[in-house]
Enzyme design. Structure first.
Site, PDB file in Angstrom:
ATOM      1  CE  LYS A 123      -4.401  -1.457   2.062  1.00 37.91           C
ATOM      2  NZ  LYS A 123      -5.359  -1.179   3.140  1.00 37.91           N
ATOM      3  CE  LYS A 204      -8.036 -10.303  -2.222  1.00 34.06           C
ATOM      4  NZ  LYS A 204      -7.857 -10.086  -0.786  1.00 34.06           N
ATOM      5  CE  LYS A 207     -14.347  -4.048   0.167  1.00 36.29           C
ATOM      6  NZ  LYS A 207     -13.955  -3.913   1.565  1.00 36.29           N
TER       7      LYS A 207
HETATM    8  P1  AMP Z   1     -11.367  -6.304   2.122  1.00 40.19           P
HETATM    9  O1  AMP Z   1     -12.216  -6.253   0.912  1.00 40.19           O
HETATM   10  O2  AMP Z   1      -9.918  -6.411   1.761  1.00 40.19           O
HETATM   11  O3  AMP Z   1     -11.680  -5.290   3.156  1.00 40.19           O
HETATM   12  O4  AMP Z   1     -11.674  -7.693   2.803  1.00 40.19           O
HETATM   13  C1  AMP Z   1     -12.789  -7.981   3.598  1.00 40.19           C
HETATM   14  C2  AMP Z   1     -12.840  -9.464   3.837  1.00 40.19           C
HETATM   15  O5  AMP Z   1     -13.147 -10.141   2.614  1.00 40.19           O
HETATM   16  C3  AMP Z   1     -11.507 -10.074   4.301  1.00 40.19           C
HETATM   17  O6  AMP Z   1     -11.728 -11.152   5.184  1.00 40.19           O
HETATM   18  C4  AMP Z   1     -10.884 -10.555   3.017  1.00 40.19           C
HETATM   19  O7  AMP Z   1      -9.924 -11.544   3.196  1.00 40.19           O
HETATM   20  C5  AMP Z   1     -12.112 -11.050   2.271  1.00 40.19           C
HETATM   21  N1  AMP Z   1     -11.886 -10.978   0.822  1.00 40.19           N
HETATM   22  C6  AMP Z   1     -11.652  -9.864   0.092  1.00 40.19           C
HETATM   23  N2  AMP Z   1     -11.497 -10.172  -1.213  1.00 40.19           N
HETATM   24  C7  AMP Z   1     -11.619 -11.520  -1.313  1.00 40.19           C
HETATM   25  C8  AMP Z   1     -11.553 -12.452  -2.406  1.00 40.19           C
HETATM   26  N3  AMP Z   1     -11.354 -12.075  -3.667  1.00 40.19           N
HETATM   27  N4  AMP Z   1     -11.734 -13.755  -2.130  1.00 40.19           N
HETATM   28  C9  AMP Z   1     -11.969 -14.158  -0.870  1.00 40.19           C
HETATM   29  N5  AMP Z   1     -12.050 -13.344   0.194  1.00 40.19           N
HETATM   30  C10 AMP Z   1     -11.866 -12.032  -0.012  1.00 40.19           C
END
Ligand code: AMP
Ligand code: TRP
Length: 349
Positions: A123, A204, A207
Protein backbone atom coordinates in the site's frame (compact mmCIF):
# COMPACT_ATOMS: atom_id res chain seq x y z
CA UNK A 1 -13.47 -7.01 36.45
CA UNK A 2 -15.21 -9.00 33.78
CA UNK A 3 -13.00 -11.81 32.56
CA UNK A 4 -13.90 -14.99 30.80
CA UNK A 5 -13.27 -17.01 33.94
CA UNK A 6 -16.42 -15.47 35.40
CA UNK A 7 -18.70 -17.68 33.38
CA UNK A 8 -18.15 -21.40 32.91
CA UNK A 9 -20.32 -21.34 29.81
CA UNK A 10 -18.28 -18.56 28.26
CA UNK A 11 -15.02 -20.42 28.87
CA UNK A 12 -16.24 -23.33 26.77
CA UNK A 13 -17.49 -21.12 23.97
CA UNK A 14 -14.90 -19.95 21.53
CA UNK A 15 -14.81 -16.23 20.96
CA UNK A 16 -14.61 -15.04 17.40
CA UNK A 17 -13.66 -11.57 16.17
CA UNK A 18 -13.54 -10.36 12.61
CA UNK A 19 -13.66 -7.06 10.79
CA UNK A 20 -14.47 -5.65 7.41
CA UNK A 21 -13.58 -2.30 5.91
CA UNK A 22 -16.29 0.06 4.69
CA UNK A 23 -14.34 0.85 1.54
CA UNK A 24 -15.66 0.28 -1.96
CA UNK A 25 -18.62 -1.87 -2.89
CA UNK A 26 -18.73 -5.34 -1.38
CA UNK A 27 -18.32 -8.10 -3.93
CA UNK A 28 -18.68 -11.84 -4.28
CA UNK A 29 -15.13 -12.36 -2.93
CA UNK A 30 -16.03 -10.57 0.32
CA UNK A 31 -19.26 -12.52 0.52
CA UNK A 32 -17.87 -16.00 -0.11
CA UNK A 33 -14.48 -15.42 1.52
CA UNK A 34 -15.72 -13.71 4.65
CA UNK A 35 -19.37 -12.82 5.19
CA UNK A 36 -20.99 -16.18 4.37
CA UNK A 37 -18.60 -17.89 6.80
CA UNK A 38 -19.49 -15.36 9.53
CA UNK A 39 -23.17 -16.06 9.04
CA UNK A 40 -22.59 -19.80 9.38
CA UNK A 41 -20.38 -19.45 12.45
CA UNK A 42 -22.75 -17.29 14.46
CA UNK A 43 -24.77 -20.38 15.40
CA UNK A 44 -21.99 -22.02 17.40
CA UNK A 45 -19.69 -19.36 18.82
CA UNK A 46 -19.65 -16.02 20.58
CA UNK A 47 -19.08 -13.60 17.73
CA UNK A 48 -17.99 -10.00 17.38
CA UNK A 49 -18.12 -8.49 13.91
CA UNK A 50 -16.81 -5.02 13.38
CA UNK A 51 -17.08 -2.50 10.57
CA UNK A 52 -13.60 -1.03 10.74
CA UNK A 53 -13.99 2.61 9.76
CA UNK A 54 -10.84 3.59 11.67
CA UNK A 55 -8.88 1.25 9.43
CA UNK A 56 -10.47 2.80 6.36
CA UNK A 57 -9.04 6.25 7.17
CA UNK A 58 -5.45 5.00 7.00
CA UNK A 59 -5.79 6.04 3.36
CA UNK A 60 -7.62 9.20 2.21
CA UNK A 61 -11.44 8.99 2.27
CA UNK A 62 -14.19 11.35 1.25
CA UNK A 63 -16.11 12.04 4.51
CA UNK A 64 -19.64 11.82 3.10
CA UNK A 65 -18.95 8.71 1.15
CA UNK A 66 -17.19 7.04 4.11
CA UNK A 67 -20.26 7.63 6.26
CA UNK A 68 -22.59 6.34 3.55
CA UNK A 69 -20.49 3.22 2.93
CA UNK A 70 -20.25 2.46 6.65
CA UNK A 71 -24.06 2.36 6.88
CA UNK A 72 -24.25 0.45 3.65
CA UNK A 73 -21.88 -2.27 4.92
CA UNK A 74 -23.88 -2.51 8.14
CA UNK A 75 -27.07 -3.04 6.13
CA UNK A 76 -25.31 -5.50 3.86
CA UNK A 77 -24.06 -7.64 6.74
CA UNK A 78 -27.52 -7.76 8.29
CA UNK A 79 -29.03 -8.52 4.88
CA UNK A 80 -26.53 -11.35 4.40
CA UNK A 81 -27.82 -12.95 7.58
CA UNK A 82 -25.89 -11.65 10.57
CA UNK A 83 -28.42 -11.74 13.37
CA UNK A 84 -28.06 -9.08 16.10
CA UNK A 85 -29.53 -11.61 18.54
CA UNK A 86 -26.74 -14.05 17.86
CA UNK A 87 -23.71 -11.84 17.33
CA UNK A 88 -22.41 -8.41 18.23
CA UNK A 89 -22.24 -6.27 15.11
CA UNK A 90 -20.84 -2.79 15.58
CA UNK A 91 -18.91 0.12 14.10
CA UNK A 92 -15.32 0.39 15.28
CA UNK A 93 -15.27 4.16 15.88
CA UNK A 94 -18.33 3.85 18.17
CA UNK A 95 -16.23 1.99 20.73
CA UNK A 96 -13.32 4.15 21.87
CA UNK A 97 -11.47 1.21 23.44
CA UNK A 98 -10.16 0.31 19.97
CA UNK A 99 -8.29 3.55 19.32
CA UNK A 100 -7.17 3.79 22.92
CA UNK A 101 -6.05 0.17 23.03
CA UNK A 102 -4.15 0.74 19.81
CA UNK A 103 -2.12 3.49 21.47
CA UNK A 104 -1.24 1.29 24.43
CA UNK A 105 -0.20 -1.54 22.12
CA UNK A 106 1.79 0.87 19.90
CA UNK A 107 4.04 1.37 22.88
CA UNK A 108 5.00 -2.33 23.04
CA UNK A 109 5.24 -2.91 19.28
CA UNK A 110 8.66 -2.61 17.62
CA UNK A 111 8.55 -0.56 14.39
CA UNK A 112 10.42 -3.32 12.57
CA UNK A 113 7.48 -5.67 13.02
CA UNK A 114 5.25 -3.20 11.18
CA UNK A 115 7.68 -2.34 8.41
CA UNK A 116 7.84 -6.02 7.51
CA UNK A 117 4.09 -6.31 6.81
CA UNK A 118 3.52 -7.10 3.14
CA UNK A 119 0.27 -5.14 3.00
CA UNK A 120 2.09 -2.04 4.27
CA UNK A 121 4.79 -2.50 1.65
CA UNK A 122 2.17 -2.91 -1.09
CA UNK A 123 0.00 0.00 0.00
CA UNK A 124 2.89 2.39 0.61
CA UNK A 125 4.86 1.54 -2.52
CA UNK A 126 5.07 4.50 -4.89
CA UNK A 127 3.07 6.82 -2.59
CA UNK A 128 4.47 10.26 -2.05
CA UNK A 129 3.00 10.48 1.44
CA UNK A 130 2.14 7.60 3.73
CA UNK A 131 0.28 8.20 6.99
CA UNK A 132 1.59 6.92 10.30
CA UNK A 133 -1.82 5.27 10.53
CA UNK A 134 -1.07 3.05 7.56
CA UNK A 135 2.04 1.75 9.30
CA UNK A 136 0.15 1.30 12.58
CA UNK A 137 -2.84 -0.36 10.88
CA UNK A 138 -1.97 -3.86 12.17
CA UNK A 139 -1.64 -2.57 15.75
CA UNK A 140 -5.21 -1.25 15.60
CA UNK A 141 -6.24 -4.62 14.21
CA UNK A 142 -4.44 -6.33 17.10
CA UNK A 143 -6.35 -4.10 19.53
CA UNK A 144 -9.63 -5.03 17.82
CA UNK A 145 -8.93 -8.70 18.32
CA UNK A 146 -7.23 -8.99 21.68
CA UNK A 147 -9.45 -6.54 23.59
CA UNK A 148 -12.19 -9.15 23.13
CA UNK A 149 -9.99 -12.09 24.14
CA UNK A 150 -10.85 -13.60 20.77
CA UNK A 151 -9.68 -17.18 20.26
CA UNK A 152 -10.41 -17.28 16.55
CA UNK A 153 -10.13 -14.72 13.79
CA UNK A 154 -11.70 -15.76 10.50
CA UNK A 155 -9.97 -13.88 7.67
CA UNK A 156 -8.89 -14.32 4.09
CA UNK A 157 -5.31 -15.45 3.47
CA UNK A 158 -4.23 -11.86 2.80
CA UNK A 159 -4.90 -10.97 6.45
CA UNK A 160 -3.10 -13.94 8.00
CA UNK A 161 0.12 -12.01 8.53
CA UNK A 162 -1.75 -9.31 10.45
CA UNK A 163 -3.38 -11.87 12.75
CA UNK A 164 0.01 -13.43 13.35
CA UNK A 165 1.28 -9.99 14.33
CA UNK A 166 -1.65 -9.67 16.74
CA UNK A 167 -0.49 -12.95 18.29
CA UNK A 168 3.05 -11.59 18.64
CA UNK A 169 1.80 -8.37 20.22
CA UNK A 170 -0.47 -10.25 22.66
CA UNK A 171 2.36 -12.61 23.62
CA UNK A 172 4.82 -9.74 24.07
CA UNK A 173 2.40 -7.82 26.27
CA UNK A 174 1.79 -10.95 28.36
CA UNK A 175 5.54 -11.42 28.77
CA UNK A 176 6.12 -7.82 29.78
CA UNK A 177 3.13 -7.30 32.06
CA UNK A 178 1.79 -10.75 32.96
CA UNK A 179 -1.00 -12.89 31.45
CA UNK A 180 -3.52 -10.41 30.09
CA UNK A 181 -4.53 -11.39 26.58
CA UNK A 182 -5.68 -14.56 24.87
CA UNK A 183 -3.32 -15.27 21.96
CA UNK A 184 -5.64 -15.50 18.92
CA UNK A 185 -5.56 -17.95 16.01
CA UNK A 186 -6.24 -17.04 12.39
CA UNK A 187 -8.90 -19.22 10.77
CA UNK A 188 -8.68 -19.31 7.00
CA UNK A 189 -11.69 -20.73 5.15
CA UNK A 190 -10.55 -23.52 2.86
CA UNK A 191 -12.54 -22.62 -0.19
CA UNK A 192 -13.74 -19.18 -0.96
CA UNK A 193 -10.46 -18.08 0.60
CA UNK A 194 -9.59 -16.58 -2.76
CA UNK A 195 -12.23 -15.69 -5.28
CA UNK A 196 -10.45 -14.51 -8.40
CA UNK A 197 -11.40 -11.75 -10.84
CA UNK A 198 -13.74 -12.93 -13.59
CA UNK A 199 -11.86 -10.89 -16.19
CA UNK A 200 -8.47 -12.11 -14.97
CA UNK A 201 -8.36 -15.28 -12.86
CA UNK A 202 -4.72 -14.57 -11.96
CA UNK A 203 -5.71 -11.69 -9.65
CA UNK A 204 -7.90 -11.73 -6.55
CA UNK A 205 -11.36 -10.24 -6.95
CA UNK A 206 -10.89 -6.90 -5.23
CA UNK A 207 -12.51 -3.57 -4.48
CA UNK A 208 -9.58 -1.81 -6.13
CA UNK A 209 -10.50 -3.25 -9.52
CA UNK A 210 -14.26 -3.15 -8.96
CA UNK A 211 -14.64 -0.43 -11.61
CA UNK A 212 -13.05 -2.58 -14.29
CA UNK A 213 -15.78 -4.04 -16.47
CA UNK A 214 -16.32 -7.73 -15.85
CA UNK A 215 -13.90 -7.95 -12.90
CA UNK A 216 -16.19 -8.34 -9.90
CA UNK A 217 -19.74 -9.36 -9.10
CA UNK A 218 -21.17 -6.80 -6.68
CA UNK A 219 -23.29 -8.14 -3.84
CA UNK A 220 -26.08 -5.84 -5.01
CA UNK A 221 -25.81 -6.52 -8.74
CA UNK A 222 -29.14 -7.44 -10.30
CA UNK A 223 -29.61 -10.84 -11.97
CA UNK A 224 -29.02 -9.46 -15.48
CA UNK A 225 -25.70 -7.90 -14.48
CA UNK A 226 -24.59 -11.07 -12.73
CA UNK A 227 -25.44 -13.14 -15.77
CA UNK A 228 -23.54 -10.76 -18.02
CA UNK A 229 -20.46 -10.80 -15.76
CA UNK A 230 -20.29 -14.58 -15.76
CA UNK A 231 -20.92 -14.81 -19.50
CA UNK A 232 -17.86 -12.62 -20.05
CA UNK A 233 -15.71 -14.57 -17.57
CA UNK A 234 -12.28 -15.48 -18.94
CA UNK A 235 -11.71 -19.26 -19.28
CA UNK A 236 -9.38 -21.11 -21.67
CA UNK A 237 -9.52 -22.69 -25.09
CA UNK A 238 -10.13 -26.22 -23.75
CA UNK A 239 -13.39 -27.84 -22.69
CA UNK A 240 -12.60 -29.84 -19.56
CA UNK A 241 -14.67 -28.89 -16.51
CA UNK A 242 -12.64 -30.00 -13.49
CA UNK A 243 -10.82 -28.47 -10.51
CA UNK A 244 -7.20 -27.85 -11.41
CA UNK A 245 -4.05 -26.13 -10.15
CA UNK A 246 -2.88 -25.47 -13.68
CA UNK A 247 -2.58 -21.69 -14.07
CA UNK A 248 -3.94 -22.06 -17.60
CA UNK A 249 -7.18 -23.45 -16.13
CA UNK A 250 -7.51 -20.82 -13.38
CA UNK A 251 -10.68 -19.36 -14.90
CA UNK A 252 -12.59 -22.65 -14.87
CA UNK A 253 -11.17 -23.49 -11.45
CA UNK A 254 -12.45 -20.18 -10.10
CA UNK A 255 -15.95 -20.74 -11.52
CA UNK A 256 -16.08 -24.21 -10.00
CA UNK A 257 -14.77 -22.85 -6.69
CA UNK A 258 -17.53 -20.24 -6.61
CA UNK A 259 -20.17 -22.88 -7.40
CA UNK A 260 -18.73 -25.14 -4.68
CA UNK A 261 -18.90 -22.53 -1.92
CA UNK A 262 -22.34 -21.30 -2.90
CA UNK A 263 -23.87 -24.79 -3.07
CA UNK A 264 -21.87 -26.26 -0.18
CA UNK A 265 -21.10 -29.37 -2.25
CA UNK A 266 -17.84 -31.37 -2.29
CA UNK A 267 -15.38 -31.17 -5.19
CA UNK A 268 -16.50 -34.58 -6.46
CA UNK A 269 -20.15 -33.59 -6.32
CA UNK A 270 -19.41 -30.36 -8.17
CA UNK A 271 -17.52 -32.15 -10.92
CA UNK A 272 -20.34 -34.67 -11.20
CA UNK A 273 -22.86 -31.82 -11.52
CA UNK A 274 -21.01 -30.70 -14.65
CA UNK A 275 -20.36 -34.11 -16.20
CA UNK A 276 -22.98 -33.57 -18.83
CA UNK A 277 -22.48 -29.84 -19.26
CA UNK A 278 -22.37 -28.53 -22.81
CA UNK A 279 -19.07 -26.67 -22.65
CA UNK A 280 -17.99 -23.57 -20.78
CA UNK A 281 -21.09 -21.62 -21.82
CA UNK A 282 -23.21 -24.02 -19.86
CA UNK A 283 -20.80 -23.90 -16.89
CA UNK A 284 -20.96 -20.11 -16.83
CA UNK A 285 -24.73 -19.88 -16.95
CA UNK A 286 -25.18 -22.47 -14.21
CA UNK A 287 -22.67 -20.77 -11.92
CA UNK A 288 -24.42 -17.45 -12.63
CA UNK A 289 -27.74 -19.06 -11.73
CA UNK A 290 -26.67 -20.28 -8.27
CA UNK A 291 -25.01 -16.92 -7.52
CA UNK A 292 -28.15 -15.03 -8.59
CA UNK A 293 -30.33 -17.16 -6.30
CA UNK A 294 -27.86 -16.83 -3.43
CA UNK A 295 -27.71 -13.04 -3.66
CA UNK A 296 -31.38 -12.38 -4.48
CA UNK A 297 -32.68 -12.42 -0.88
CA UNK A 298 -29.62 -10.48 0.29
CA UNK A 299 -30.35 -7.72 -2.22
CA UNK A 300 -34.01 -7.59 -1.27
CA UNK A 301 -33.33 -7.43 2.48
CA UNK A 302 -30.66 -4.80 1.89
CA UNK A 303 -33.15 -2.54 0.11
CA UNK A 304 -35.51 -2.69 3.08
CA UNK A 305 -32.77 -2.06 5.65
CA UNK A 306 -31.03 0.81 3.92
CA UNK A 307 -34.38 2.58 3.63
CA UNK A 308 -34.67 2.78 7.42
CA UNK A 309 -31.64 4.67 8.66
CA UNK A 310 -33.07 5.19 12.15
CA UNK A 311 -33.55 1.47 12.65
CA UNK A 312 -30.09 0.73 11.30
CA UNK A 313 -28.46 3.29 13.59
CA UNK A 314 -30.38 1.88 16.55
CA UNK A 315 -29.09 -1.61 15.81
CA UNK A 316 -25.52 -0.30 15.57
CA UNK A 317 -25.94 1.51 18.90
CA UNK A 318 -26.99 -1.73 20.59
CA UNK A 319 -23.98 -3.50 19.07
CA UNK A 320 -21.61 -0.78 20.26
CA UNK A 321 -22.98 -1.01 23.78
CA UNK A 322 -22.45 -4.76 23.93
CA UNK A 323 -18.94 -4.41 22.47
CA UNK A 324 -18.15 -1.73 25.04
CA UNK A 325 -19.25 -4.06 27.85
CA UNK A 326 -16.50 -6.48 26.87
CA UNK A 327 -13.67 -4.24 25.64
CA UNK A 328 -14.11 -1.49 28.27
CA UNK A 329 -13.22 -3.66 31.29
CA UNK A 330 -10.40 -5.27 29.33
CA UNK A 331 -8.96 -1.88 28.50
CA UNK A 332 -9.06 -0.92 32.18
CA UNK A 333 -7.21 -4.12 33.03
CA UNK A 334 -4.53 -3.27 30.45
CA UNK A 335 -4.12 0.27 31.80
CA UNK A 336 -3.85 -1.11 35.28
CA UNK A 337 -1.12 -3.56 34.25
CA UNK A 338 0.86 -0.83 32.54
CA UNK A 339 0.74 1.36 35.61
CA UNK A 340 -1.57 4.10 34.40
CA UNK A 341 -3.41 5.74 37.25
CA UNK A 342 -7.00 4.61 36.84
CA UNK A 343 -9.63 7.32 37.00
CA UNK A 344 -12.57 6.98 39.34
CA UNK A 345 -15.48 5.50 37.45
CA UNK A 346 -18.89 7.09 37.45
CA UNK A 347 -20.95 5.41 40.16
CA UNK A 348 -17.87 4.91 42.34
CA UNK A 349 -16.57 1.73 40.60
P1 AMP B 1 -11.37 -6.30 2.12
O1 AMP B 1 -12.22 -6.25 0.91
O2 AMP B 1 -9.92 -6.41 1.76
O3 AMP B 1 -11.68 -5.29 3.16
O4 AMP B 1 -11.67 -7.69 2.80
C1 AMP B 1 -12.79 -7.98 3.60
C2 AMP B 1 -12.84 -9.46 3.84
O5 AMP B 1 -13.15 -10.14 2.61
C3 AMP B 1 -11.51 -10.07 4.30
O6 AMP B 1 -11.73 -11.15 5.18
C4 AMP B 1 -10.88 -10.55 3.02
O7 AMP B 1 -9.92 -11.54 3.20
C5 AMP B 1 -12.11 -11.05 2.27
N1 AMP B 1 -11.89 -10.98 0.82
C6 AMP B 1 -11.65 -9.86 0.09
N2 AMP B 1 -11.50 -10.17 -1.21
C7 AMP B 1 -11.62 -11.52 -1.31
C8 AMP B 1 -11.55 -12.45 -2.41
N3 AMP B 1 -11.35 -12.08 -3.67
N4 AMP B 1 -11.73 -13.76 -2.13
C9 AMP B 1 -11.97 -14.16 -0.87
N5 AMP B 1 -12.05 -13.34 0.19
C10 AMP B 1 -11.87 -12.03 -0.01
N1 TRP C 1 -7.70 -5.60 8.10
C1 TRP C 1 -8.86 -6.41 7.80
C2 TRP C 1 -9.13 -6.40 6.30
O1 TRP C 1 -8.79 -5.47 5.61
C3 TRP C 1 -10.08 -5.91 8.52
C4 TRP C 1 -9.94 -6.02 10.00
C5 TRP C 1 -9.75 -5.00 10.88
C6 TRP C 1 -10.01 -7.20 10.76
N2 TRP C 1 -9.71 -5.46 12.15
C7 TRP C 1 -9.85 -6.80 12.11
C8 TRP C 1 -10.18 -8.53 10.45
C9 TRP C 1 -9.85 -7.74 13.15
C10 TRP C 1 -10.18 -9.47 11.48
C11 TRP C 1 -10.01 -9.07 12.81
O2 TRP C 1 -9.75 -7.33 5.82
Amino acid sequence: MQTREMSAAAVEEKRVFSGIQPSGELHLGNYLGAIKGWVERQREKVNFFCIVDLHAITVPQDPESLRRRTRSVAAMLLAAGLDPDRCTLFIQSHVSAHAEGCWLLNCVTPIGWLERMTQFKDKSAGQERVSTGLLGYPVLMAADIILYDADEVPVGVDQKQHVELARDIAARFNRLYGETFVVPEPVIPEVGARVMGLNDPAVKMSKTHSDVRGHAVGMLDDPKEIERSFKRAVTDSGNEIAFSNDPGKAGVNNLLGIYKVVTGRSKDEVERDFENARGYGDLKSRVAEVVIEELRPVRERYRRLIGDVAELDALMAVGAERAEDVSGPKLREVKDRIGLALPRMAGGG
